[in-house]
Structures are given as structure tokens and as C-alpha cells.
Motif scaffolding. Structure first.
Motif, PDB file in Angstrom:
ATOM      1  N   UNK A  87       0.913  -1.143  -0.298  1.00 53.95           N
ATOM      2  CA  UNK A  87       0.166  -0.224   0.337  1.00 53.95           C
ATOM      3  C   UNK A  87       0.685   1.561  -0.005  1.00 53.95           C
ATOM      4  N   UNK A  88       2.208   1.295   0.727  1.00 54.45           N
ATOM      5  CA  UNK A  88       2.812   2.483   0.599  1.00 54.45           C
ATOM      6  C   UNK A  88       3.330   2.518  -0.635  1.00 54.45           C
ATOM      7  N   UNK A  89       3.633   1.286  -1.265  1.00 53.91           N
ATOM      8  CA  UNK A  89       5.002   1.630  -2.793  1.00 53.91           C
ATOM      9  C   UNK A  89       3.398   2.750  -3.403  1.00 53.91           C
ATOM     10  N   UNK A  90       2.606   2.384  -3.322  1.00 50.13           N
ATOM     11  CA  UNK A  90       1.148   1.806  -4.042  1.00 50.13           C
ATOM     12  C   UNK A  90       0.826   3.444  -4.132  1.00 50.13           C
ATOM     13  N   UNK A  91       0.353   4.442  -2.824  1.00 52.50           N
ATOM     14  CA  UNK A  91       0.244   5.457  -2.406  1.00 52.50           C
ATOM     15  C   UNK A  91       1.798   6.388  -3.136  1.00 52.50           C
ATOM     16  N   UNK A  92       2.682   6.171  -3.303  1.00 53.62           N
ATOM     17  CA  UNK A  92       2.947   6.555  -3.311  1.00 53.62           C
ATOM     18  C   UNK A  92       3.522   7.009  -4.975  1.00 53.62           C
ATOM     19  N   UNK A  93       3.291   6.151  -5.373  1.00 60.89           N
ATOM     20  CA  UNK A  93       3.236   6.236  -6.698  1.00 60.89           C
ATOM     21  C   UNK A  93       2.353   7.187  -7.672  1.00 60.89           C
ATOM     22  N   UNK A  94       0.765   6.768  -6.818  1.00 61.62           N
ATOM     23  CA  UNK A  94       0.133   7.609  -7.049  1.00 61.62           C
ATOM     24  C   UNK A  94       0.231   9.393  -7.002  1.00 61.62           C
ATOM     25  N   UNK A  95       1.439   9.652  -6.220  1.00 62.32           N
ATOM     26  CA  UNK A  95       1.945  10.890  -5.189  1.00 62.32           C
ATOM     27  C   UNK A  95       2.528  11.333  -6.236  1.00 62.32           C
ATOM     28  N   UNK A  96       3.793  10.786  -6.736  1.00 62.70           N
ATOM     29  CA  UNK A  96       4.842  11.151  -7.270  1.00 62.70           C
ATOM     30  C   UNK A  96       3.774  11.630  -8.825  1.00 62.70           C
ATOM     31  N   UNK A  97       2.872  10.184  -8.976  1.00 63.67           N
ATOM     32  CA  UNK A  97       2.528  10.266 -11.047  1.00 63.67           C
ATOM     33  C   UNK A  97       3.534   9.325 -11.631  1.00 63.67           C
ATOM     34  N   UNK A  98       4.028   8.066 -10.962  1.00 64.57           N
ATOM     35  CA  UNK A  98       4.826   7.837 -11.989  1.00 64.57           C
ATOM     36  C   UNK A  98       5.104   5.960 -11.101  1.00 64.57           C
ATOM     37  N   UNK A  99       5.011   5.126 -11.744  1.00 65.34           N
ATOM     38  CA  UNK A  99       5.187   3.933 -11.952  1.00 65.34           C
ATOM     39  C   UNK A  99       7.087   3.689 -11.571  1.00 65.34           C
ATOM     40  N   UNK A 100       7.444   3.240 -10.090  1.00 65.67           N
ATOM     41  CA  UNK A 100       8.078   2.662  -8.904  1.00 65.67           C
ATOM     42  C   UNK A 100       8.810   1.225  -9.576  1.00 65.67           C
ATOM     43  N   UNK A 101       8.412   0.825  -9.326  1.00 62.67           N
ATOM     44  CA  UNK A 101       8.425  -0.671 -10.310  1.00 62.67           C
ATOM     45  C   UNK A 101       8.091  -1.261 -11.379  1.00 62.67           C
ATOM     46  N   UNK A 102       8.667  -2.464 -12.076  1.00 58.92           N
ATOM     47  CA  UNK A 102       7.295  -3.391 -13.112  1.00 58.92           C
ATOM     48  C   UNK A 102       7.210  -3.593 -12.722  1.00 58.92           C
ATOM     49  N   UNK A 103       6.671  -4.720 -12.287  1.00 58.59           N
ATOM     50  CA  UNK A 103       6.114  -5.989 -12.228  1.00 58.59           C
ATOM     51  C   UNK A 103       5.067  -7.496 -12.971  1.00 58.59           C
ATOM     52  N   UNK A 104       6.212  -8.429 -12.644  1.00 59.78           N
ATOM     53  CA  UNK A 104       5.981  -9.098 -13.546  1.00 59.78           C
ATOM     54  C   UNK A 104       6.124 -11.175 -12.825  1.00 59.78           C
ATOM     55  N   UNK A 105       6.108 -11.929 -13.507  1.00 59.06           N
ATOM     56  CA  UNK A 105       6.367 -12.942 -12.531  1.00 59.06           C
ATOM     57  C   UNK A 105       7.273 -13.539 -11.633  1.00 59.06           C
ATOM     58  N   UNK A 106       8.802 -12.628 -12.355  1.00 59.73           N
ATOM     59  CA  UNK A 106       9.883 -12.788 -11.818  1.00 59.73           C
ATOM     60  C   UNK A 106      10.063 -11.817 -10.460  1.00 59.73           C
ATOM     61  N   UNK A 107       9.292 -10.850 -10.073  1.00 58.50           N
ATOM     62  CA  UNK A 107       9.152 -10.410  -9.321  1.00 58.50           C
ATOM     63  C   UNK A 107       9.353  -8.566  -9.843  1.00 58.50           C
ATOM     64  N   UNK A 108       9.836  -7.373  -8.609  1.00 56.35           N
ATOM     65  CA  UNK A 108       9.723  -6.508  -9.008  1.00 56.35           C
ATOM     66  C   UNK A 108      11.068  -5.970  -8.837  1.00 56.35           C
ATOM     67  N   UNK A 109      10.732  -4.855 -10.511  1.00 53.53           N
ATOM     68  CA  UNK A 109      12.177  -3.996 -10.869  1.00 53.53           C
ATOM     69  C   UNK A 109      11.889  -3.185 -10.831  1.00 53.53           C
ATOM     70  N   UNK A 110      12.976  -2.939 -10.160  1.00 52.62           N
ATOM     71  CA  UNK A 110      12.546  -1.350 -10.106  1.00 52.62           C
ATOM     72  C   UNK A 110      13.038  -0.137 -10.885  1.00 52.62           C
ATOM     73  N   UNK A 111      11.843   1.159 -11.655  1.00 52.01           N
ATOM     74  CA  UNK A 111      12.220   1.503 -12.501  1.00 52.01           C
ATOM     75  C   UNK A 111      13.606   2.493 -12.854  1.00 52.01           C
ATOM     76  N   UNK A 112      13.739   3.036 -13.738  1.00 48.46           N
ATOM     77  CA  UNK A 112      14.822   4.264 -13.318  1.00 48.46           C
ATOM     78  C   UNK A 112      14.138   5.206 -12.176  1.00 48.46           C
ATOM     79  N   UNK A 113      12.858   6.344 -12.584  1.00 47.81           N
ATOM     80  CA  UNK A 113      12.680   6.597 -11.225  1.00 47.81           C
ATOM     81  C   UNK A 113      13.225   6.059 -10.096  1.00 47.81           C
ATOM     82  N   UNK A 114      13.090   5.665  -9.759  1.00 46.61           N
ATOM     83  CA  UNK A 114      12.767   4.871  -7.721  1.00 46.61           C
ATOM     84  C   UNK A 114      14.454   5.276  -8.233  1.00 46.61           C
TER      85      UNK A 114
END
Length: 302
Positions: A39-66
């Protein structure tokens, strides 16, 4: 972008995920529930207006923004920890928490009796000891006090040179009994040598004095000083060790002392803002005194 300013707990969770690589790992490290981290990560993505991770079956990969946020998050985390330490005791009392950083070998082999004596004299003190061969940034308050083997270059630091720690080649007595004691560089090349894996700027600077102590000659390569010391003690071969450490172990023998001897300037440093903190001053003075006894030298104040 959301106009609400995100709270520290959101950034703390983001840093946790970046450090641990997953929501579950961050939750364990932070001591909170995994859904809360999500929830914290999702709330932060909403507040910043950009994705911080890409999600896949392999898990979370941080974006350049993160990844761009990471150094700022580390600074926030260090500041929050410093605030907590500062509030752990009153200014004039030798009580509360002090965070010390030192190299692996110094932290394991040299500091324990100094810190034990400090604890006897000041039972209200709690010490956080960070062992790393990387230089922690005192200006960012990653630690309160540092024991360093290089001259401090940063401004706004109180720094005192406390000793010149001598290092040289050493081997276990049993190894020398089996293989003989080298007297020359040619003889040394016939022995098993313990040394570094990755070359550093410091090693390059002293390369002319290393003789056959080159990476391609090492039978055991590791960048861990503790691993090198353990290998020397186990009788694996000849390696570099602090003379003060070897002096305490009758099984360790110095080899070719006239040919191989280096002095590491040792400094105790802390941020000048802490000069009026009684607990930090007590720890600083104890380190200066203890390291001076370990490797006596004329102290020079800077």
C-alpha cells in the motif's frame, strides 16, 4: 501529481523494497506487514505520478525513477536514524546511542576491548558498530564517529590522527616450519601468497613496494581483510597483517620485516556538530586513547 506531501513511512517502505528486492523482504526488514508495504508503494506511485516498479512473475524491477530516488532515500534514512540517536540521550549525559563505523579488521580485532572498557565506564551508552571497508559519509550522518585509515578530506569534521598502524607480511609458524622462511623476493615467490582480488587506488599507489605481491602470484585472492587474516592463521600461506594483531598471537611470525613494512595513518573523526554531545565526546576520546595504546604514535590534532 498528488498535492499531498508523502510521509516518511512511504519513502521508508520504498527504500526497503529497493534494498531487499521484494515486498516480503522489505516487510521482514521493517517489521511491518507485507500488504502495508504494498500500500505504501502504491500510494507513493500515486503521489509522485509515476511507476516505481515493473511487476512480473519474476517479481519487482525498479524503474529508472525509483533508482534515481535511491540516494535521496538513503540520505533521508541516515538523517532519520541520526535524529533517533540524538534523541536517545540528553546533551550533557554520557548516555544514549552512538554509531561508529570502522574497517572489518579494526572492528573485529582492535575495537572490542576498547568498547568493552567504554561500556564499563559508561553503562548508559549503546554503540552501533558498522563494519565496512567503504568510507561512510559523516556529513550525511550515516555514522556519528568513524575510524579511518585515510586522511579525512571533508570539511566540517573533527579529525584526530591517533596512530600509525604498521602492517607487514606474516605467516603461521606451522606453515613456515613446513615450507621454510623466505629471506629474499626470489624465495618469497616460491611460497603460497594470500592477497587481494580487486585492485584499488591504494594498492596501485603502493605497487612499487609490493614486489612479488601481485594478483597473478596469489594462491588465495579475497578482498575481505578478515578472510585474509583467517587464511594466515590457518596456515594457508603468507599474507599482510597488522603487526599489532600478530603481536598478540605467538603462532604468527613476521616475514621479511625490513623489506615489507607499511604504515597506515589512523584517524578518529566525527561531525563538528557533535562536539558538544557528551556521549559522542566520550566515545571519541575512548577511541583516541584506545587506538593510541594499540599502536602508539605521536597524535596530531587537525
Amino acid at each position: 501529481m498528488d498535492t499531498n506531501e508523502p510521509g516518511w513511512e512511504l519513502y521508508r517502505s520504498l527504500l526497503g523494497v529497493l534494498d531487499e528486492g521484494s515486498l516480503s523482504g522489505a516487510a521482514r526488514a521493517l517489521g511491518i506487514a507485507q500488504p502495508t508495504v504494498g500500500r505504501h508503494v502504491a500510494a507513493l506511485e500515486k503521489a509522485l505520478g509515476q511507476a516505481l516498479f515493473t511487476r512480473s512473475q519474476a517479481g519487482l524491477t525498479p524503474t529508472e525513477a525509483a533508482l534515481e530516488l535511491r540516494p535521496h532515500l538513503q540520505t533521508l534514512s541516515a538523517t532519520a536514524a541520526a535524529i533517533k540517536r540524538a534523541s536517545s540521550g540528553t546533551r550533557d549525559a554520557v548516555a544514549g546511542t552512538v554509531r561508529i563505523t570502522a574497517s572489518e579488521v579494526v572492528g573485529v580485532e582492535v575495537l572490542p576491548p576498547i568498547l568493552a572498557r567504554l561500556a564499563e565506564n559508561h553503562p548508559g551508552l549503546a554503540v552501533e558498530l558498522v563494519l565496512s571497508n567503504q568510507v561512510q559519509d559523516l556529513l550525511r550522518r550515516e555514522a556519528d564517529i568513524a575510524v579511518r585509515m585515510t586522511t579525512p578530506r571533508q570539511e566540517s569534521l573533527i579529525a584526530r590522527r591517533v596512530a600509525g598502524i604498521v602492517v607487514g607480511l606474516h605467516a603461521h609458524r606451522g606453515y613456515l616450519d613446513r615450507h621454510g622462511t623466505p629471506r629474499t623476493d626470489d624465495e618469497l615467490q616460491q611460497h603460497r601468497i594470500i592477497g587481494y582480488d580487486k585492485e584499488t587506488a591504494y594498492i596501485r599507489a603502493m605497487s612499487k613496494s609490493l614486489g612479488p605481491m601481485r594478483r597473478d602470484r596469489f594462491s588465495l585472492r579475497t578482498d575481505s581483510d578478515l578472510a585474509q587474516l583467517a587464511a594466515i592463521r590457518a596456515g594457508h600461506g603468507i599474507g599482510i597483517c597488522q603487526v599489532g594483531i600478530a603481536r598478540r598471537d605467538k603462532q604468527l611470525v613476521r616475514v621479511m620485516p625490513r623489506r615489507y613494512s607499511w604504515t597506515l595513518d589512523t584517524w578518529v573523526t566525527m561531525h563538528e556538530d557533535l562536539r558538544h554531545s557528551a556521549r559522542c565526546k566520550a566515545v571519541f576520546d575512548a577511541l583516541v586513547e584506545g587506538l593510541g595504546r594499540y599502536a602508539p604514535s605521536d597524535s596530531v590534532t587537525r
